[in-house]
Design an enzyme around this catalytic site. Structure first.
Site, short mmCIF file in Angstrom:
data_model
loop_
_atom_site.label_atom_id
_atom_site.label_comp_id
_atom_site.label_asym_id
_atom_site.label_seq_id
_atom_site.Cartn_x
_atom_site.Cartn_y
_atom_site.Cartn_z
N SER A 74 23.71 37.67 41.31
CA SER A 74 22.95 36.56 40.73
C SER A 74 22.05 37.09 39.62
O SER A 74 21.85 38.31 39.49
CB SER A 74 22.08 35.91 41.81
OG SER A 74 21.05 36.80 42.20
N ASP A 109 27.10 35.29 39.64
CA ASP A 109 26.87 34.08 40.45
C ASP A 109 25.81 33.21 39.76
O ASP A 109 24.74 33.71 39.39
CB ASP A 109 26.38 34.55 41.84
CG ASP A 109 26.34 33.43 42.85
OD1 ASP A 109 27.13 32.48 42.73
OD2 ASP A 109 25.52 33.53 43.80
N HIS A 163 30.18 26.85 47.64
CA HIS A 163 28.89 27.56 47.70
C HIS A 163 28.16 27.14 48.97
O HIS A 163 28.56 26.21 49.65
CB HIS A 163 28.03 27.20 46.48
CG HIS A 163 28.46 27.90 45.23
ND1 HIS A 163 27.66 28.82 44.60
CD2 HIS A 163 29.61 27.83 44.53
CE1 HIS A 163 28.30 29.27 43.53
NE2 HIS A 163 29.49 28.69 43.46
P1 13P Z 1 24.42 30.68 51.33
O1 13P Z 1 22.96 30.51 51.05
O2 13P Z 1 24.91 29.61 52.26
O3 13P Z 1 24.76 32.03 51.83
O4 13P Z 1 25.20 30.45 49.95
C1 13P Z 1 25.32 31.49 49.00
C2 13P Z 1 25.85 31.03 47.70
O5 13P Z 1 26.35 29.94 47.53
C3 13P Z 1 25.77 31.99 46.59
O6 13P Z 1 26.18 31.44 45.38
O1 G3H Z 2 23.19 30.94 45.51
C1 G3H Z 2 22.37 31.84 45.41
C2 G3H Z 2 22.51 33.13 46.11
O2 G3H Z 2 22.15 33.03 47.46
C3 G3H Z 2 21.73 34.17 45.38
O3 G3H Z 2 20.37 34.04 45.62
O4 G3H Z 2 19.46 33.89 43.30
O5 G3H Z 2 18.00 34.55 45.25
O6 G3H Z 2 19.75 36.13 44.38
P1 G3H Z 2 19.31 34.69 44.57
ZN ZN Z 3 25.72 29.33 45.15
#
Ligand code: 13P
Ligand code: G3H
Ligand code: ZN
Length: 309
Positions: free
Chosen positions: A50, A82, A211
């Site tokens: 991310s 992500d 997601h």
């Molecule tokens: P969760 O918070 O359910 O693990 O989802 C993660 C996600 O969608 C990352 O893009």
């Molecule tokens: O969808 C988001 C993921 O769980 C990543 O989380 O942006 O806090 O790293 P983050």
């Molecule tokens: Zn996500």
């Protein structure tokens, strides 16, 4: 083996009715736990970063750690951005060695989401990188953005078809009732499989992404609460629903919260049991083992991608 994109992974997963696990990575122990599990299960893998992870750990460190995992495992691994929120961020990841990016324009107006996604697709495809788009809005927390349940909305299948046709994306994340984080449902879990089915009918052989797909494993929530944490009412997506989604058009299932819970639970346990310890290896090793065991469980019992590398 070099990093790969998702084209082959998804077309095989679609045909055979399973999904690839996309796990979020933030540091070495997380990468090791996930990739050791995938190696044990001979599973293809998506490691996703991310914007927050990139800020925390640094782009180069993450890329080099993933390259180390390639050498150690010899598995097909895709390195994916992500929730990219701008063309510039996607470009920087494409230029910096990622093989897949997500451009998340789900908060934009439909036409603006199409325009931004199209721009990323043009740049990415010219560099042999695949793109995931998103349509519909999930509730929950990701990075510092919090979407309240009343501001979330399901994906419209007709719009999904138009979006894919106009943008040329390689996969699409849709909203069918999952959400980010550890508090996904206030009452009974419910996913809109009718929407997934209609999207699949309108977009034959096209990979869909889910997601917010952690199950919020009770074992680790209980352990966190037992050792001084406070997570009452945490609730995730039941695993049988994820298996059903994987047998349909869903080819990529995103999991982050379950890894965070496992890691946090084992670190709390370790601190509680050995309060005098100040060697980080002694609490990070059990945390890494817990991640490995969660990922093995997901690969075999939820995603069905074991043995598919
Ligand atoms: P969760 O918070 O359910 O693990 O989802 C993660 C996600 O969608 C990352 O893009
Ligand atoms: O969808 C988001 C993921 O769980 C990543 O989380 O942006 O806090 O790293 P983050
Ligand atoms: Zn996500």
């Amino acid at each position: 083996m070099p990093l790969v994109g998702t084209k082959e992974m998804f077309s095989k997963a679609y045909k055979e009715g399973y999904a690839i696990g996309a796990f979020n990575v933030n540091n070495m122990e997380i990468i090791q736990g996930i990739t050791e599990a995938a190696k044990e299960e001979n599973a293809p893998l998506i490691l996703q970063v991310s914007a927050g992870a990139r800020k925390y750990a640094n782009h180069t460190y993450l890329v080099k750690l993933v390259e180390a995992a390639l050498i150690e495992t010899n598995l097909p691994i895709c390195l994916h951005l992500d929730h990219g929120d701008s063309f510039e961020l996607c470009k920087s990841c494409i230029d910096g060695g990622f093989t897949s990016v997500m451009i998340d324009g789900s908060h934009l107006a439909f036409e603006d989401n199409i325009a931004l996604t199209r721009k990323v697709v043009e740049y990415a495809h010219a560099h042999n990188v695949v793109v995931e788009g998103e349509l519909g809005r999930l509730a929950g927390v990701e990075d510092e953005v919090k979407v309240a349940e009343e501001h979330a909305f399901y994906t419209d299948p007709a719009e999904a078809q138009e979006f894919v046709e106009k943008t040329g994306v390689d996969s699409l994340a849709i909203a069918i009732g999952t959400s980010h984080g550890a508090y996904k449902f206030k009452s009974e879990p419910m996913l809109r499989f009718d929407i997934l089915e209609e999207v699949g009918r309108r977009l034959p052989n096209f990979p869909i992404v889910l997601h917010g797909a952690s199950s919020v494993l009770p074992e680790y929530v209980d352990m966190i609460n037992k050792f001084g944490g406070k997570m009452p009412g945490a609730k995730g997506v039941p695993e049988d629903m994820l298996r059903k989604a994987a047998s349909m058009a869903v080819c990529k299932i995103n999991i982050d919260s379950d890894l965070r819970l496992a890691m946090t639970a084992l670190i709390r346990k370790s601190f509680a049991e050995d309060p005098a310890n100040f060697d980080p290896r002694k609490y990070l090793a059990p945390a890494r083992d817990a991640i490995r065991s969660v990922v093995r469980h997901k690969l075999v019992n939820v995603l069905g991608c074991n043995g598919k590398a």
